[in-house]
Design a protein around this motif. Structure first.
Motif, mmCIF file in Angstrom:
data_model
loop_
_atom_site.group_PDB
_atom_site.id
_atom_site.type_symbol
_atom_site.label_atom_id
_atom_site.label_comp_id
_atom_site.label_asym_id
_atom_site.label_seq_id
_atom_site.Cartn_x
_atom_site.Cartn_y
_atom_site.Cartn_z
ATOM 1 N N SER B 258 -37.007 -5.752 -57.993
ATOM 2 C CA SER B 258 -35.892 -5.399 -58.552
ATOM 3 C C SER B 258 -34.968 -4.407 -57.747
ATOM 4 O O SER B 258 -33.677 -4.483 -57.627
ATOM 5 C CB SER B 258 -36.026 -4.844 -59.960
ATOM 6 O OG SER B 258 -36.732 -5.461 -60.880
ATOM 7 N N ALA B 259 -35.572 -3.522 -56.877
ATOM 8 C CA ALA B 259 -34.753 -2.510 -56.234
ATOM 9 C C ALA B 259 -33.907 -3.393 -55.206
ATOM 10 O O ALA B 259 -32.930 -2.726 -54.610
ATOM 11 C CB ALA B 259 -35.608 -1.635 -55.647
ATOM 12 N N VAL B 260 -34.530 -4.622 -54.725
ATOM 13 C CA VAL B 260 -34.138 -5.289 -53.534
ATOM 14 C C VAL B 260 -33.255 -6.400 -53.885
ATOM 15 O O VAL B 260 -32.524 -7.070 -53.035
ATOM 16 C CB VAL B 260 -34.774 -5.644 -52.492
ATOM 17 C CG1 VAL B 260 -35.380 -4.334 -51.808
ATOM 18 C CG2 VAL B 260 -36.100 -6.438 -52.862
ATOM 19 N N THR B 261 -33.085 -6.867 -55.312
ATOM 20 C CA THR B 261 -32.274 -7.851 -55.614
ATOM 21 C C THR B 261 -30.970 -7.750 -55.374
ATOM 22 O O THR B 261 -30.131 -9.068 -55.194
ATOM 23 C CB THR B 261 -32.559 -8.471 -57.190
ATOM 24 O OG1 THR B 261 -32.383 -7.005 -57.887
ATOM 25 C CG2 THR B 261 -33.827 -9.009 -57.462
ATOM 26 N N ASP B 262 -30.250 -6.918 -55.467
ATOM 27 C CA ASP B 262 -28.966 -6.719 -55.068
ATOM 28 C C ASP B 262 -28.640 -6.717 -53.600
ATOM 29 O O ASP B 262 -27.547 -7.244 -53.562
ATOM 30 C CB ASP B 262 -28.504 -5.040 -55.759
ATOM 31 C CG ASP B 262 -28.580 -4.857 -57.112
ATOM 32 O OD1 ASP B 262 -28.353 -5.744 -57.830
ATOM 33 O OD2 ASP B 262 -29.203 -3.566 -57.418
ATOM 34 N N VAL B 263 -29.502 -6.360 -52.851
ATOM 35 C CA VAL B 263 -29.527 -6.558 -51.724
ATOM 36 C C VAL B 263 -29.145 -8.066 -51.334
ATOM 37 O O VAL B 263 -28.585 -8.413 -50.512
ATOM 38 C CB VAL B 263 -30.667 -6.043 -50.573
ATOM 39 C CG1 VAL B 263 -30.177 -6.077 -49.204
ATOM 40 C CG2 VAL B 263 -30.588 -4.609 -50.989
ATOM 41 N N LEU B 264 -30.124 -8.892 -51.888
ATOM 42 C CA LEU B 264 -30.218 -10.207 -51.809
ATOM 43 C C LEU B 264 -29.118 -10.901 -52.263
ATOM 44 O O LEU B 264 -28.226 -11.708 -51.544
ATOM 45 C CB LEU B 264 -31.618 -10.799 -52.476
ATOM 46 C CG LEU B 264 -32.876 -10.383 -52.152
ATOM 47 C CD1 LEU B 264 -33.654 -11.305 -52.933
ATOM 48 C CD2 LEU B 264 -33.079 -10.782 -50.921
ATOM 49 N N ASP B 265 -28.439 -10.278 -53.685
ATOM 50 C CA ASP B 265 -27.220 -11.059 -54.177
ATOM 51 C C ASP B 265 -26.067 -10.950 -53.142
ATOM 52 O O ASP B 265 -25.213 -11.884 -53.101
ATOM 53 C CB ASP B 265 -27.046 -10.184 -55.534
ATOM 54 C CG ASP B 265 -28.128 -10.844 -56.423
ATOM 55 O OD1 ASP B 265 -28.772 -11.606 -56.339
ATOM 56 O OD2 ASP B 265 -28.158 -10.128 -57.503
ATOM 57 N N ALA B 266 -26.066 -9.650 -52.830
ATOM 58 C CA ALA B 266 -24.895 -9.245 -51.883
ATOM 59 C C ALA B 266 -24.622 -10.349 -50.542
ATOM 60 O O ALA B 266 -23.763 -10.551 -50.171
ATOM 61 C CB ALA B 266 -25.129 -7.928 -51.288
ATOM 62 N N ASN B 267 -25.997 -10.553 -50.130
ATOM 63 C CA ASN B 267 -26.065 -11.421 -48.775
ATOM 64 C C ASN B 267 -26.102 -13.023 -49.076
ATOM 65 O O ASN B 267 -26.064 -13.698 -48.029
ATOM 66 C CB ASN B 267 -27.320 -11.001 -48.041
ATOM 67 C CG ASN B 267 -27.075 -9.570 -47.383
ATOM 68 O OD1 ASN B 267 -26.077 -9.391 -46.958
ATOM 69 N ND2 ASN B 267 -28.211 -8.767 -47.494
ATOM 70 N N THR B 268 -26.217 -13.331 -50.210
ATOM 71 C CA THR B 268 -26.521 -14.866 -50.621
ATOM 72 C C THR B 268 -25.098 -15.433 -49.902
ATOM 73 O O THR B 268 -25.482 -16.494 -49.359
ATOM 74 C CB THR B 268 -26.491 -14.936 -51.939
ATOM 75 O OG1 THR B 268 -27.663 -14.411 -52.595
ATOM 76 C CG2 THR B 268 -26.641 -16.370 -52.420
ATOM 77 N N PRO B 269 -23.980 -15.231 -50.408
ATOM 78 C CA PRO B 269 -22.734 -15.789 -49.802
ATOM 79 C C PRO B 269 -22.727 -16.343 -48.149
ATOM 80 O O PRO B 269 -22.177 -17.162 -47.818
ATOM 81 C CB PRO B 269 -21.569 -14.921 -50.195
ATOM 82 C CG PRO B 269 -22.173 -14.321 -51.114
ATOM 83 C CD PRO B 269 -23.449 -13.916 -51.030
ATOM 84 N N HIS B 270 -23.262 -15.270 -47.486
ATOM 85 C CA HIS B 270 -23.113 -15.430 -46.181
ATOM 86 C C HIS B 270 -24.291 -16.387 -45.434
ATOM 87 O O HIS B 270 -24.219 -16.329 -44.199
ATOM 88 C CB HIS B 270 -23.259 -13.964 -45.560
ATOM 89 C CG HIS B 270 -22.358 -13.005 -46.129
ATOM 90 N ND1 HIS B 270 -20.862 -13.004 -46.305
ATOM 91 C CD2 HIS B 270 -22.557 -11.895 -46.674
ATOM 92 C CE1 HIS B 270 -20.386 -12.327 -46.828
ATOM 93 N NE2 HIS B 270 -21.346 -11.585 -47.239
ATOM 94 N N LEU B 271 -25.359 -16.685 -46.084
ATOM 95 C CA LEU B 271 -26.130 -17.666 -45.765
ATOM 96 C C LEU B 271 -26.173 -18.968 -45.794
ATOM 97 O O LEU B 271 -25.371 -19.312 -46.545
ATOM 98 C CB LEU B 271 -27.776 -16.843 -46.354
ATOM 99 C CG LEU B 271 -28.123 -15.614 -46.221
ATOM 100 C CD1 LEU B 271 -29.227 -15.277 -47.062
ATOM 101 C CD2 LEU B 271 -28.498 -15.262 -44.837
ATOM 102 N N ASN B 272 -27.038 -19.505 -45.081
ATOM 103 C CA ASN B 272 -26.656 -21.138 -45.182
ATOM 104 C C ASN B 272 -27.275 -21.491 -46.708
ATOM 105 O O ASN B 272 -27.964 -20.764 -47.421
ATOM 106 C CB ASN B 272 -27.687 -22.016 -44.243
ATOM 107 C CG ASN B 272 -28.965 -21.985 -44.365
ATOM 108 O OD1 ASN B 272 -29.616 -22.069 -45.630
ATOM 109 N ND2 ASN B 272 -29.779 -21.426 -43.420
ATOM 110 N N ARG B 273 -26.745 -22.677 -47.200
ATOM 111 C CA ARG B 273 -26.860 -23.184 -48.695
ATOM 112 C C ARG B 273 -28.231 -22.986 -49.165
ATOM 113 O O ARG B 273 -28.394 -22.475 -49.986
ATOM 114 C CB ARG B 273 -26.239 -24.311 -48.898
ATOM 115 C CG ARG B 273 -25.516 -24.583 -49.747
ATOM 116 C CD ARG B 273 -25.183 -26.306 -50.163
ATOM 117 N NE ARG B 273 -25.611 -26.571 -51.198
ATOM 118 C CZ ARG B 273 -25.998 -27.916 -51.657
ATOM 119 N NH1 ARG B 273 -25.599 -28.802 -50.485
ATOM 120 N NH2 ARG B 273 -26.342 -28.166 -52.635
ATOM 121 N N ASP B 274 -29.415 -23.513 -48.348
ATOM 122 C CA ASP B 274 -30.551 -23.627 -48.969
ATOM 123 C C ASP B 274 -31.400 -22.032 -49.093
ATOM 124 O O ASP B 274 -31.740 -21.655 -50.019
ATOM 125 C CB ASP B 274 -31.677 -24.473 -48.071
ATOM 126 C CG ASP B 274 -31.434 -25.860 -48.230
ATOM 127 O OD1 ASP B 274 -30.454 -26.277 -49.151
ATOM 128 O OD2 ASP B 274 -31.800 -26.788 -47.423
#
Lengths: 229, 475
Positions: B258-274
């Motif tokens: 849970s503590a890192v989901t925000d980090v993931l969410d923040a970076n999702t747009p900058h990654l490739n689609r998959d």
């Protein structure tokens, strides 16, 4: 950049919370044990401590009490249990706020910012007269010093803020919800335990546990009001 | 007892009939002999003197206390020793006149029984031919005092014997009954206590009859039941502890995730689609898992009986507004609330917040707008009132077969609801919270479509004033 001291025994959680909070823009130091946390309190000088309640060796409650003995730094308790009794015991040990695991970094960040904002807000109340006397209780709003019978009373940020809020309008009745919003900035029902635990702690520090409280009085079925003796 | 009585009665009747029959038979036999003896001397048309002589003759042969003899022929009649023949009934006379055989009747006059025998005198006109009625008839009246005394003595004897037998039977019956009834009563008491939950109840086994057998099997049953109930309780406690332990253990890895989901969410747009999609799924899964674990913890708290009410008197209308506002639902819900200050009661605000948030959240998620929230008071009796909170939506409603189960744990009302962020525990927790308040919750479908959830909470208005403030002072 707020400085946050995390005391958390599980390495994965410790690293993850550190990562999450850094991502939210905090300067984080993580300690693995209560002893290490206490040692780092002075060198690191955190603005806020995020303290796990269940720690091996020295328990989170003990760490909380030890920090409160010599420091007024805000403490946010992280509890894995979330039972009423655990929360209340943690709050009565001196924590200013609590969150139940698992918690998102963003929520924790919001709580940290709220705690810090409240501290600043207490200072900004300084426009009021320097010191008011309520019986033997003297509240210095500018210096944020409270003395009872001439002795200074060491108050945690939430306790101080609760006392300042109540004593700003003596005689006025505040509901628990009003106090929750004014002191903790929580805008929904759910944490009136915070209010009750904090009132109890404050009464203890003002030396009026048991018997008839002189300063913070219970208004049955509604909330609390401040009264000068 | 009844059989003893009826046996006595039958025996008495047999004996009485036997006594009377025997005396009657001997009287008739003797009378017949006497009449036959005198008949030979009587001419075909006897005179009064002939009759008188025959009577005297027969009476002499029948010398006995109180016997009287009468002879009649046409209008002639002779008698001895007295004329007291009023006991002769016309039926008897008619019967004797028409028959060739002896006719007798038992009559009771003035409390004394008599046997009256009528004997027609016949002529024997020769061998092979039928005897002929002479027209003369002789009567004999025999008092039957002796026989009656005999019968009475017999009755008394039987009565005495029956009374003794009856007394004996009653005593025996009582003994037998108490021997049977006491164990049966003990058995009844024991079953009742067992039904009340005292599984440790056992019977004292006496003797070796069927009842002792029954008591022994009761004891066996009780012991077996106690054992299996204890085993069930142990398993249940184990299951509950398991749920609590598992939920608790899940918290640590979840706390890290849970503590890192925000980090993931923040970076999702900058990654490739998959990769972005993968991270989004993990993030969503983590938050759903967090919700599930929190619900499981809450449920296990209810199961352990650790859920406590922290009561506070609040204004329900104001409270509901707070609940909606805290979740940003004000615009989406039509509210019909009483004025502030009207509906105040003692509740646990945190738990009621869970209840309201769940019901409104469900209506918004599964139902269709408009979602309505109405609140009112239902006065049941003068001293009992309920706050009634109803949440309705305009959606498809609840499937009929799902209705009885919707407050059960992990029950998914329909396929459309399985794909939601709810854990399937929400309504179960809601119901537990309402019950903890002493309230009731029910679900129904509206006639025009849509579901309606009704929560009724007891109003403690008058009590609240007298009660002290537990939440503030108890701690």
């Amino acid at each position: 950049m707020p400085r946050v001291l995390i005391v958390e025994d599980d390495p994965d959680v410790r690293k993850a919370v550190q990562l999450g909070l850094r991502h939210q823009g905090h300067d984080v130091f993580a300690a693995a044990t209560g002893e290490e946390g206490l040692e780092q309190l002075h060198p690191f000088r955190p603005d806020v401590v995020v303290l796990d309640l269940m720690l091996p060796g020295m328990s989170g409650l003990d760490v909380c009490r030890r920090i409160r003995d010599r420091d007024q730094v805000p403490i946010i308790m992280v509890t894995a249990k979330g039972d009423d009794i655990d929360v209340v015991v943690g709050l009565e040990a001196g924590a200013d706020d609590y969150v139940v695991k698992p918690v998102r970094a963003r929520v924790l960040d919001a709580r940290i910012r709220a705690v810090l904002r409240r501290q600043d807000a207490s200072v900004s109340d300084a426009v009021r007269p320097r010191a008011e006397s309520h019986g033997e209780l003297v509240i210095d709003r500018a210096g944020l010093v409270v003395t009872n019978r001439g002795e200074p009373v060491a108050l945690a940020p939430s306790e101080l803020r609760l006392l300042l809020t109540l004593s700003a309008s003596p005689g006025q009745v505040f509901s628990r919800q009003q106090l929750l919003e004014a002191v903790w900035e929580h805008s929904y029902y759910g944490d009136i335990r915070l209010v009750d635990a904090c009132v109890k702690r404050l009464r203890g520090k003002l030396g009026e546990l048991g018997g008839d409280p002189r300063y913070i009085r219970t208004v049955r079925g509604f909330g609390y009001r401040f009264g000068s003796p | 007892m009844a059989s003893a009585l009826s046996t006595g009665a039958v025996a008495f009747r047999e004996a009485r009939t036997g006594v009377l029959q025997q005396s009657q038979d001997s009287v008739i036999r003797q009378f017949r002999t006497n009449v036959d003896a005198v008949a030979a001397d009587i001419p075909p048309a006897p005179s009064q003197a002939h009759l008188q002589k025959a009577v005297a003759q027969v009476l002499q042969a029948n010398q006995s206390q109180g016997r009287r003899v009468l002879a009649t022929y046409g209008s002639l009649r002779a008698y001895a020793p007295s004329a007291d023949f009023d006991k002769l009934s016309p039926e008897l006379r008619r019967s004797v006149d028409t028959k060739r055989a002896a006719v007798f009747q038992r009559v009771n006059a003035d409390g004394h029984p008599y046997l009256i025998v009528g004997m027609p005198v016949t002529y024997n006109s020769g061998a092979g031919t039928e005897s002929r009625l002479s027209g003369m008839v002789m009567y004999l009246v025999v008092p039957q005092n002796t026989e009656q005394a005999y019968v009475e003595a017999m009755v008394t004897a039987i009565e005495h014997a029956t009374l003794v037998a009856l007394g004996l039977a009653v005593v025996l019956a009582l003994l037998a009954a108490s021997g049977v009834l006491r164990p049966v009563r003990a058995l009844r008491r024991a079953t009742r206590r067992m039904a009340e939950g005292h599984l440790d109840v056992r019977l004292v086994v006496n003797g070796s009859d069927e009842l002792a057998d029954l008591s022994r099997s009761f004891n066996h049953t009780a012991a077996a039941l106690e054992l299996s109930v204890a085993e069930l309780r142990r398993l249940e406690a184990q299951a509950r502890r398991f749920v609590a332990d598992v939920s608790h253990e899940l918290r640590t890895p979840l706390a890290a995730m849970s503590a890192v989901t925000d980090v993931l969410d923040a970076n999702t747009p900058h990654l490739n689609r998959d990769t972005g999609e993968a991270l989004r799924l993990i993030s969503e899964g983590t938050s759903r898992l967090s919700g599930l674990v929190n619900d499981l913890m809450e449920i296990s708290r209810f199961d352990a009986g650790a859920a406590e009410l922290s009561l506070d008197e609040i204004d329900l209308a104001e409270f509901v507004q707070h609940t909606l506002a805290a979740r940003g639902w004000q615009g989406q819900v039509e509210t019909h609330l009483p004025r502030p200050g009207v509906l105040r009661t003692r509740v646990d605000p945190r738990r009621l917040d869970v209840v309201m948030a769940n019901l409104v959240g469900n209506a918004l998620r599964h139902g269709a707008p408009p979602v309505r929230l109405t609140m009112g008071v239902r006065q049941e009796r003068a001293d009992v009132a309920w706050a009634v909170i109803e949440v309705t939506d305009n959606g498809p409603g609840i499937a009929k077969e799902a209705m009885p189960h919707i407050f059960e744990r992990f029950y998914k009302a329909s396929t459309t609801r399985t794909r939601s962020e709810s854990s399937g525990l929400g309504l179960a927790i809601t119901a537990e919270n309402v019950h903890l308040h002493g309230g009731r919750i029910s679900a129904a479908n509206l006639p025009g479509g849509g579901a309606a959830f009704t929560v009724e909470l007891p109003l403690h208005r008058d009590i609240a004033a007298a009660d002290h403030d537990s939440t503030a002072d108890a701690r």
